[in-house]
Design an enzyme around this catalytic site. Sequence first.
Site, mmCIF file in Angstrom:
data_model
loop_
_atom_site.group_PDB
_atom_site.id
_atom_site.type_symbol
_atom_site.label_atom_id
_atom_site.label_comp_id
_atom_site.label_asym_id
_atom_site.label_seq_id
_atom_site.Cartn_x
_atom_site.Cartn_y
_atom_site.Cartn_z
ATOM 1 N N GLU A 258 1.291 -1.508 0.094
ATOM 2 C CA GLU A 258 -0.170 -0.405 -0.143
ATOM 3 C C GLU A 258 0.658 0.903 -0.771
ATOM 4 O O GLU A 258 1.371 1.829 1.094
ATOM 5 C CB GLU A 258 -0.847 0.191 1.085
ATOM 6 C CG GLU A 258 -2.243 1.195 1.381
ATOM 7 C CD GLU A 258 -1.657 2.230 1.506
ATOM 8 O OE1 GLU A 258 -1.957 2.784 0.093
ATOM 9 O OE2 GLU A 258 -1.952 2.272 2.836
ATOM 10 N N CYS A 292 -1.915 8.857 2.560
ATOM 11 C CA CYS A 292 -1.867 8.312 1.069
ATOM 12 C C CYS A 292 -2.314 8.481 0.228
ATOM 13 O O CYS A 292 -2.164 8.653 -0.701
ATOM 14 C CB CYS A 292 -1.338 6.741 1.141
ATOM 15 S SG CYS A 292 -2.291 6.239 2.465
ATOM 16 N N GLU A 389 4.510 13.380 -4.407
ATOM 17 C CA GLU A 389 3.605 13.266 -3.238
ATOM 18 C C GLU A 389 4.283 14.320 -2.553
ATOM 19 O O GLU A 389 5.310 14.179 -2.234
ATOM 20 C CB GLU A 389 3.622 11.465 -2.506
ATOM 21 C CG GLU A 389 2.954 11.744 -1.386
ATOM 22 C CD GLU A 389 2.750 9.774 -0.567
ATOM 23 O OE1 GLU A 389 3.441 9.591 -0.881
ATOM 24 O OE2 GLU A 389 1.394 9.573 -0.966
HETATM 25 P P1 NDP Z 1 9.303 4.874 4.227
HETATM 26 O O1 NDP Z 1 8.526 4.061 2.834
HETATM 27 O O2 NDP Z 1 11.175 4.961 4.630
HETATM 28 O O3 NDP Z 1 8.811 4.331 5.403
HETATM 29 C C1 NDP Z 1 7.419 2.932 5.099
HETATM 30 C C2 NDP Z 1 8.032 1.972 6.498
HETATM 31 O O4 NDP Z 1 9.206 1.036 6.170
HETATM 32 C C3 NDP Z 1 9.270 2.386 7.773
HETATM 33 O O5 NDP Z 1 8.525 1.436 8.454
HETATM 34 C C4 NDP Z 1 10.232 2.344 6.967
HETATM 35 O O6 NDP Z 1 11.169 2.726 8.940
HETATM 36 C C5 NDP Z 1 10.142 1.228 6.716
HETATM 37 N N1 NDP Z 1 11.397 0.866 5.789
HETATM 38 C C6 NDP Z 1 12.172 1.870 5.317
HETATM 39 N N2 NDP Z 1 12.999 1.733 4.428
HETATM 40 C C7 NDP Z 1 12.978 -0.117 4.302
HETATM 41 C C8 NDP Z 1 13.841 -1.348 3.791
HETATM 42 N N3 NDP Z 1 14.494 -0.634 2.962
HETATM 43 N N4 NDP Z 1 13.131 -2.526 3.833
HETATM 44 C C9 NDP Z 1 11.792 -2.550 4.701
HETATM 45 N N5 NDP Z 1 11.420 -1.498 4.995
HETATM 46 C C10 NDP Z 1 11.884 -0.185 5.275
HETATM 47 O O7 NDP Z 1 8.738 6.324 4.156
HETATM 48 P P2 NDP Z 1 9.064 7.435 4.936
HETATM 49 O O8 NDP Z 1 9.004 7.663 6.161
HETATM 50 O O9 NDP Z 1 10.672 7.406 4.920
HETATM 51 O O10 NDP Z 1 8.290 8.632 4.133
HETATM 52 C C11 NDP Z 1 9.354 8.655 2.636
HETATM 53 C C12 NDP Z 1 8.294 9.732 1.760
HETATM 54 O O11 NDP Z 1 6.829 8.329 1.590
HETATM 55 C C13 NDP Z 1 6.960 10.633 2.428
HETATM 56 O O12 NDP Z 1 7.518 11.577 2.147
HETATM 57 C C14 NDP Z 1 5.570 9.859 1.678
HETATM 58 O O13 NDP Z 1 5.939 10.805 0.813
HETATM 59 C C15 NDP Z 1 5.650 8.474 1.346
HETATM 60 N N6 NDP Z 1 5.349 7.796 2.704
HETATM 61 C C16 NDP Z 1 3.846 6.990 2.103
HETATM 62 C C17 NDP Z 1 2.824 6.501 2.903
HETATM 63 C C18 NDP Z 1 1.724 5.948 2.633
HETATM 64 O O14 NDP Z 1 1.190 5.587 3.517
HETATM 65 N N7 NDP Z 1 1.399 5.956 1.551
HETATM 66 C C19 NDP Z 1 3.424 6.364 4.288
HETATM 67 C C20 NDP Z 1 4.678 6.915 4.473
HETATM 68 C C21 NDP Z 1 5.633 8.146 3.544
HETATM 69 P P3 NDP Z 1 11.866 3.986 9.054
HETATM 70 O O15 NDP Z 1 10.603 4.254 9.547
HETATM 71 O O16 NDP Z 1 12.729 3.788 9.975
HETATM 72 O O17 NDP Z 1 11.859 4.530 8.039
#
Ligand code: NDP
Length: 478
Positions: A258, A292, A389
């Site tokens: 998602e 999102c 986004e």
């Molecule tokens: P991420 O996709 O990095 O984070 C989502 C989750 O994945 C967090 O728990 C993160 O850990 C973890 N994660 C990060 N890298 C990896 C990896 N290589 N393998 C497995 N898990 C991983 O989102 P960000 O928080 O960096 O946000 C960046 C951008 O993403 C935002 O600006 C926004 O545009 C978008 N976003 C979209 C969301 C949605 O619901 N569609 C939600 C959040 C962000 P950790 O928290 O430590 O980074």
Amino acid sequence: MGKFEYAPAPESRAIVSLRESYGLFIDGEFAPGVDGRAFKTISPATEEVLAEVTEAGPADVDRAVTAARKAYEHTWAVMPGTARAKYLFRIARIVQEKARELAVLESLDNGKPIRESRDVDIPLVAAHFFYYAGWADKLEYAGYGQAPRPLGVAGQVIPWNFPLLMLAWKIAPALACGNTVVLKPAETTPLTALAFAEICQQADLPPGVVNIVTGAGETGRALVTHPGIDKVAFTGSTEVGKEIARACAPTRKKLTLELGGKAANIVFEDAPIDQAVEGIVNGIFFNQGHVCCAGSRLLVQESVQDEVLAALRRRLATLRLGDPLDKNTDVGAINSAAQLAKIRELSDVGEAEGAQRWSPPCELPVKGFWFPPTLFTGVSQAHRIAREEIFGPVLSVLTFRTPAEAVEKANNTPYGLSAGVWTDKGSLILWMASRLRAGVVWANTFNKFDPASPFGGYKESGYGREGGRHGLEAYLDV
Ligand code: NDP
């Protein structure tokens, strides 16, 4: 008309008792990490350190997966659905009992207004557990065969925008179907997941059924690439989602993603304008736009553009930004310094590319991470603020003349998570809904969620559905 002055109405912080440090929740117990590494989680509104949290390394993830496997084979998958349902009901009831405490904790760690964590996040968390508790003993009626089997151990990685709600979206259906889970909350918002671990203990959930490993991206990577995982569920950025898809492709792991969105909120000239303005505000300023499915592109019919924008500006001037724990607050803090930097960068690009930026007069607190509600007009489809986004309180306004043009512009995005249509005509709603490439289309409302209703995306917004009967499919061997 000037806005009313409100006296401060802060929710009590004292109802939350935080530990100084938290271990990992593995096999029903809180345990220290193998290599002793830890990180701090802060309040984004004040930058105050809230607690120290363990950073799980690969050896910790391995312990959690082993515990989940044991619980899957010996306890959870062999337990009758009626018994699993009782545990899920119990969890839902405890969430309700602790609702106030959980809401305060969520607002502290995430920065979202207490009004939202109290009235939206936490009630929906309980609703998800109640809903999937209902399915646990009725899986043979879900349309996936007469004796649908669980998948095994699910590795689940969630983001920071709805920390406990995303946990519920992941854990409730997984458990209802007979799977066990290892979940990694986001680095910036681990506290409600750890509070949930305590709820699992209180509910006497058998050890190993739910395991929580805290950490950053590396912990997430160790989890989704662990060979002992049968199913990966991820919510977060499209970039990380693609990386996870690549990692899972050569394996037998089932995957649901998602990811991001750039939803169009489409307002026709016959829409009830005041109602639509409320929907536009809710669409993009709810949860500071960290959503999102946020309605981050307003498509307004040219004939009512001036009227809608004037009403929207008036409404934005009444939004109250500040202390997330104040019950009068509409717009809270941005979740992290990194996210604030990203919002600032894209907003600056918007201006540099020629769009006009507007924010109401709004005093930002000195400490913490804050961004005012912002409107961009004169946006073209090629602008980065119309394509990428932003994940913040920033709305890009575009116009259209005909329904066909609205559909074309709405679909002109690599994403496809949600859309909104505002019109008086039911036939136009149906005409639009059948043409919009979006997983959810809201009509004369926006950002409404229900556990019985499936949610998910098209195109780069991901695949698989969460919620409703459809949400079971992701956790069954079908
Ligand atoms: P991420 O996709 O990095 O984070 C989502 C989750 O994945 C967090 O728990 C993160 O850990 C973890 N994660 C990060 N890298 C990896 C990896 N290589 N393998 C497995 N898990 C991983 O989102 P960000 O928080 O960096 O946000 C960046 C951008 O993403 C935002 O600006 C926004 O545009 C978008 N976003 C979209 C969301 C949605 O619901 N569609 C939600 C959040 C962000 P950790 O928290 O430590 O980074």
